[in-house]
Design an enzyme around this catalytic site. Structure first.
Site, PDB file in Angstrom:
ATOM      1  NE  ARG A 165       4.569  -2.861  -3.858  1.00 24.15           N
ATOM      2  CZ  ARG A 165       3.379  -2.691  -3.294  1.00 24.15           C
ATOM      3  NH1 ARG A 165       3.020  -3.436  -2.253  1.00 24.15           N
ATOM      4  NH2 ARG A 165       2.549  -1.771  -3.747  1.00 24.15           N
ATOM      5  CB  CYS A 223       2.715   0.300   3.544  1.00 23.97           C
ATOM      6  SG  CYS A 223       0.965   0.405   4.017  1.00 23.97           S
TER       7      CYS A 223
END
Length: 273
Positions: A165, A223
């Site tokens: 990611r 995050c």
């Protein structure tokens, strides 16, 4: 774990949660630590999703009501646990610290290690007395998007997401793939061993040093939505890189907030950008 079984046990919160489900309450109802009260990360440890991100910080009065319902007192320690790796429990740890509670800990290894060690569990749900904890927000630093962008260039901004990611190979949740330019990848999964226990302070200190974290400079983390980044903040403190007097900052909106703004740049690949 000894403290949980003593004569004056702490307030115990079960915050099991998974990004893709099933709901943590189902796991709690199937079995939990004796005396533990379930707190829903999506509904109670975050405000409704929107432009601020998928897990915005809750309003102080809402959080106070949740914590008091769970029996949290100002002068009684709190222990939080999740299923295993501490990432969800770290969100509760951080919120309690942000709210001004001074004695909060995460159960090492969570429910998985508790069960593996054949310690007692129950399906009985306690009805704690109303707690007296008063939320005083601001005891932990928070970044907005501009603050995160600046920190990525002037200090250390850590991205707690999985490497794929961070690189932008995939993006299963948010509008765009990639990472904040200048951020360094520090996957939250690296903080624990295969059993789910936290790595030693020495190991984590070496881990962060290898990432180029400057212990003397400003540090922050983000995050996908502000949950697993709290694991980075706990790991930094456990390692002695930061401490309660000089904690690292949380970009609470995280990538879900950043990527929703098309004017914000996104870096891809291994390089910080």
């Amino acid at each position: 774990m000894t403290a949980l079984r003593g004569q004056a046990p702490p307030t115990l919160l079960d915050v099991r949660w998974s990004l893709l489900g099933p709901p943590g309450r189902e796991a709690y109802e199937e079995g939990h630590l004796p005396g533990a009260v379930f707190v829903d990360l999506d509904a109670e440890l975050a405000a409704a999703p929107g432009t601020a991100g998928r897990h915005p910080l809750p309003e102080p009065e809402d959080l106070e009501a949740v914590l008091r319902r769970a029996g949290v007192d100002s002068d009684r320690p709190v222990v939080v646990y999740d299923a295993d790796n501490g990432s969800a429990a770290s969100r509760a740890w951080w919120l309690l610290r942000w709210a001004g509670h001074r004695e909060v800990a995460v159960l090492d290894g969570g429910y998985a290690v508790w069960v593996a060690e054949q310690l007692p569990t129950t399906t009985e749900q306690p009805q704690p007395s109303e707690g007296d904890f008063r939320v005083r927000p601001g005891s932990m630093p928070v970044l907005d998007a501009d603050g995160a962008a600046g920190l990525a260039r002037e200090g250390t901004l850590l991205d707690a997401r999985a490497p794929e990611r961070y690189r932008g190979d995939v993006e299963p949740m948010d509008p765009r793939a990639g990472h904040i330019p200048g951020a360094r990848n520090a996957p939250f999964s690296a903080h624990v061993t295969d059993s789910g226990r936290w790595r030693s302070a020495e190991d984590l200190a070496e881990h962060f040093a290898a990432l180029g974290v400057d212990a003397g400079g400003p540090i922050g983390a983000y995050c996908g939505s502000g949950v697993t980044a709290c694991s980075v903040l706990l790991a930094l403190e456990h390692a002695g890189v930061t401490d309660p007097q000089r904690p690292a900052a949380l970009y609470a909106g995280s990538w879900s907030n950043w990527s929703a703004d098309p004017d914000r740049p996104a870096a891809t690949g291994e390089e910080v950008g």
